[in-house]
Design a protein around this motif. Structure first.
Motif, PDB file in Angstrom:
ATOM      1  N   GLY A 362       0.791  -1.228   0.000  1.00 54.40           N
ATOM      2  CA  GLY A 362       0.000   0.000   0.000  1.00 54.40           C
ATOM      3  C   GLY A 362       0.820   1.273   0.000  1.00 54.40           C
ATOM      4  O   GLY A 362       0.259   2.366   0.150  1.00 54.40           O
ATOM      5  N   ASN A 363       2.123   1.212  -0.166  1.00 54.49           N
ATOM      6  CA  ASN A 363       2.952   2.419  -0.210  1.00 54.49           C
ATOM      7  C   ASN A 363       2.860   3.040  -1.608  1.00 54.49           C
ATOM      8  O   ASN A 363       3.206   2.388  -2.599  1.00 54.49           O
ATOM      9  N   PRO A 364       2.406   4.304  -1.734  1.00 56.02           N
ATOM     10  CA  PRO A 364       2.220   4.920  -3.054  1.00 56.02           C
ATOM     11  C   PRO A 364       3.515   5.549  -3.588  1.00 56.02           C
ATOM     12  O   PRO A 364       4.352   6.025  -2.822  1.00 56.02           O
ATOM     13  N   TYR A 365       3.653   5.558  -4.920  1.00 55.11           N
ATOM     14  CA  TYR A 365       4.815   6.142  -5.574  1.00 55.11           C
ATOM     15  C   TYR A 365       4.342   6.941  -6.793  1.00 55.11           C
ATOM     16  O   TYR A 365       3.331   6.618  -7.430  1.00 55.11           O
ATOM     17  N   GLU A 366       5.085   7.981  -7.117  1.00 55.15           N
ATOM     18  CA  GLU A 366       4.855   8.781  -8.319  1.00 55.15           C
ATOM     19  C   GLU A 366       6.083   8.642  -9.218  1.00 55.15           C
ATOM     20  O   GLU A 366       7.210   8.923  -8.797  1.00 55.15           O
ATOM     21  N   CYS A 367       5.850   8.171 -10.458  1.00 54.05           N
ATOM     22  CA  CYS A 367       6.932   7.925 -11.401  1.00 54.05           C
ATOM     23  C   CYS A 367       6.755   8.879 -12.590  1.00 54.05           C
ATOM     24  O   CYS A 367       5.685   8.888 -13.213  1.00 54.05           O
ATOM     25  N   VAL A 368       7.789   9.658 -12.905  1.00 55.11           N
ATOM     26  CA  VAL A 368       7.686  10.708 -13.928  1.00 55.11           C
ATOM     27  C   VAL A 368       8.790  10.511 -14.964  1.00 55.11           C
ATOM     28  O   VAL A 368       9.953  10.266 -14.608  1.00 55.11           O
ATOM     29  N   ALA A 369       8.404  10.602 -16.257  1.00 61.15           N
ATOM     30  CA  ALA A 369       9.370  10.546 -17.356  1.00 61.15           C
ATOM     31  C   ALA A 369       8.989  11.621 -18.383  1.00 61.15           C
ATOM     32  O   ALA A 369       7.804  11.871 -18.628  1.00 61.15           O
ATOM     33  N   ARG A 370       9.986  12.254 -18.974  1.00 61.78           N
ATOM     34  CA  ARG A 370       9.759  13.298 -19.970  1.00 61.78           C
ATOM     35  C   ARG A 370      10.366  12.863 -21.307  1.00 61.78           C
ATOM     36  O   ARG A 370      11.522  12.438 -21.360  1.00 61.78           O
ATOM     37  N   LEU A 371       9.549  12.949 -22.376  1.00 57.02           N
ATOM     38  CA  LEU A 371       9.969  12.515 -23.700  1.00 57.02           C
ATOM     39  C   LEU A 371       9.615  13.602 -24.721  1.00 57.02           C
ATOM     40  O   LEU A 371       8.634  14.338 -24.552  1.00 57.02           O
ATOM     41  N   THR A 372      10.400  13.664 -25.814  1.00 55.03           N
ATOM     42  CA  THR A 372      10.180  14.628 -26.890  1.00 55.03           C
ATOM     43  C   THR A 372       9.731  13.888 -28.154  1.00 55.03           C
ATOM     44  O   THR A 372      10.275  12.823 -28.477  1.00 55.03           O
ATOM     45  N   TYR A 373       8.739  14.469 -28.834  1.00 54.52           N
ATOM     46  CA  TYR A 373       8.148  13.836 -30.028  1.00 54.52           C
ATOM     47  C   TYR A 373       8.323  14.787 -31.213  1.00 54.52           C
ATOM     48  O   TYR A 373       8.123  15.997 -31.097  1.00 54.52           O
TER      49      TYR A 373
END
Length: 406
Positions: A362-373
């Motif tokens: 039940g431990n929450p995580y936020e995962c962020v990735a940035r990509l260019t198109y």
């Protein structure tokens, strides 16, 4: 005198709570149960299947819990009192806390075994995959914490008993010393009075005897002074012994505090190790697909442990946002989400992909990735190529949304 009826009413003792006879019945019935199940599986495998074995073990563990509760209810610290009924026999009190600790240990073992076997017997293990919930490890962890708590309490109560015994010994030594000093004083007073009477008689008899008597009085007075000096030295030694005992007690308290600090640190390390073992590892990539009509896709791959409650949010530089939700994502499993036709986006866009997941605890995580198109056009605006930077899987930057336990 103890009878069978008395023992049934007080299973924690045969007359006193310091006995350990209550350990024999669980050993006997668990040994008999193990032999019976082994022979049954050997001669009648169909009649002694997994359900029967689990049900038998569950019955034995429930009986152990009931037996341990009966033992704890029947034990009484009053059994360690001396015949006067007001003070404790310290050896018997140590034995009582030893029996009490063993009874609590049996109760903890019975409760852990009952919980695990009840979970298996109810069939929940077939619904929840073994990889999701390590039942045996969880039961062992709970049992370990319970036994540590029981032994910590046992150490505390034995330390208290030793402290009471030390205080009793110091009080007894003080009483004996006081009585000895009073007796010595009375003896000296009696001796002085008899010598004085004898000297008076000798003075009346002759003057020469008076001179010898005065010399004897001087000797006796010197003995009195020596005795008083000896008593002062004994009192000083007793005071030094009391100060040394107080210092030893302070050191023992400090050691107990150090052990508690070490225990808390070990629990924190165990919690951190658990978080590292069940933490998911999210990887993200973007890709285009199609011949005439090109669509953009976001792929999410979990390279860590199983995760639950997957939510994916894709935001462009202009503020356009798309959201997707899944019940979860298992270990080493991908998920793909369609963002729509490339015509709905600029030829050059910067995407921010955010994945919200929780581990099995039940431990929450936020995962962020940035990509260019970047979209390349050909004749009549037809899409001739789509490029992404990075072009391969990107390991998302993970941030825990719940503080690590202190």
């Amino acid at each position: 005198m103890a009878t069978k009826r008395t023992y049934l009413l007080r299973p924690g003792s045969i007359g006193r709570s310091t006995d350990l006879w209550f350990v024999l019945p669980p050993v006997v019935w668990w040994s008999g149960l193990a032999v019976a199940l082994a022979l049954g599986r050997e001669f009648d495998p169909e009649g002694f299947g997994t359900n029967e074995v689990v049900a038998s073990l569950l019955g034995g563990s429930i009986a152990l819990v009931l037996w341990a509760v009966a033992v704890l209810r029947s034990q009484s610290e009053k059994d360690a009192l001396r015949p006067d009924g007001r003070t404790f026999d310290h050896v018997a009190r140590h034995e009582f806390w030893r029996a009490r600790t063993i009874a609590w240990g049996l109760l903890a073992i019975g409760i852990a075994a009952t919980g695990l076997l009840g979970f298996l017997w109810a069939g929940l293990a077939s619904v929840v995959p073994q990889a999701d919930v390590p039942f045996v490890e969880l039961a062992v962890l709970v049992l370990t914490l319970a036994l540590l708590a029981v032994f910590a309490r046992y150490n505390s109560m034995t330390f208290r008993t030793d402290g009471d015994r030390l205080i009793d010994r110091l009080e007894e030594t003080s009483r004996i010393g006081t009585a000895a000093r009073l007796a010595e004083t009375e003896r000296l007073v009696g001796t002085f009075a008899s010598q004085t009477d004898r000297l008076v008689a000798k003075i009346e008899a002759q003057s020469l005897a008076m001179s010898e008597g005065l010399a004897g009085i001087a000797v006796k007075l010197q003995n009195v002074a020596d005795a008083i000096q000896t008593q002062a030295r004994i009192a000083s030694e007793a005071r030094a012994a009391a100060e040394q005992a107080a210092e030893l007690q302070r050191q023992a308290l400090q050691q107990a505090a150090d052990r508690e600090t070490a225990r808390v640190a070990a629990e924190r390390r165990a919690a951190l190790d658990r978080i590292e073992r069940v933490r998911p590892d999210i990887r993200i990539q973007m890709r285009g697909q199609g011949v005439l009509f090109h669509h953009l896709y976001v792929d999410v791959f979990n390279a860590g442990m199983d995760a639950v409650g997957l939510r994916v949010r894709v935001t462009t530089g202009r503020g356009t946002m798309s959201e997707f939700a899944e019940p979860g994502i298992r270990a080493n499993t991908p998920r793909s989400f369609d963002l729509g036709d490339v015509g709905g986006f600029e030829d050059q866009e910067q995407f921010t992909v955010t994945a919200l997941v929780s581990d099995v605890d039940g431990n929450p995580y936020e995962c962020v990735a940035r990509l260019t198109y970047q979209r390349e056009r050909g004749f009549l605006g037809r899409t001739t190529g789509i490029r992404f930077t990075p072009a391969d899987w990107v390991r998302a930057a993970m941030r825990a949304l719940r503080p690590i336990p202190a």
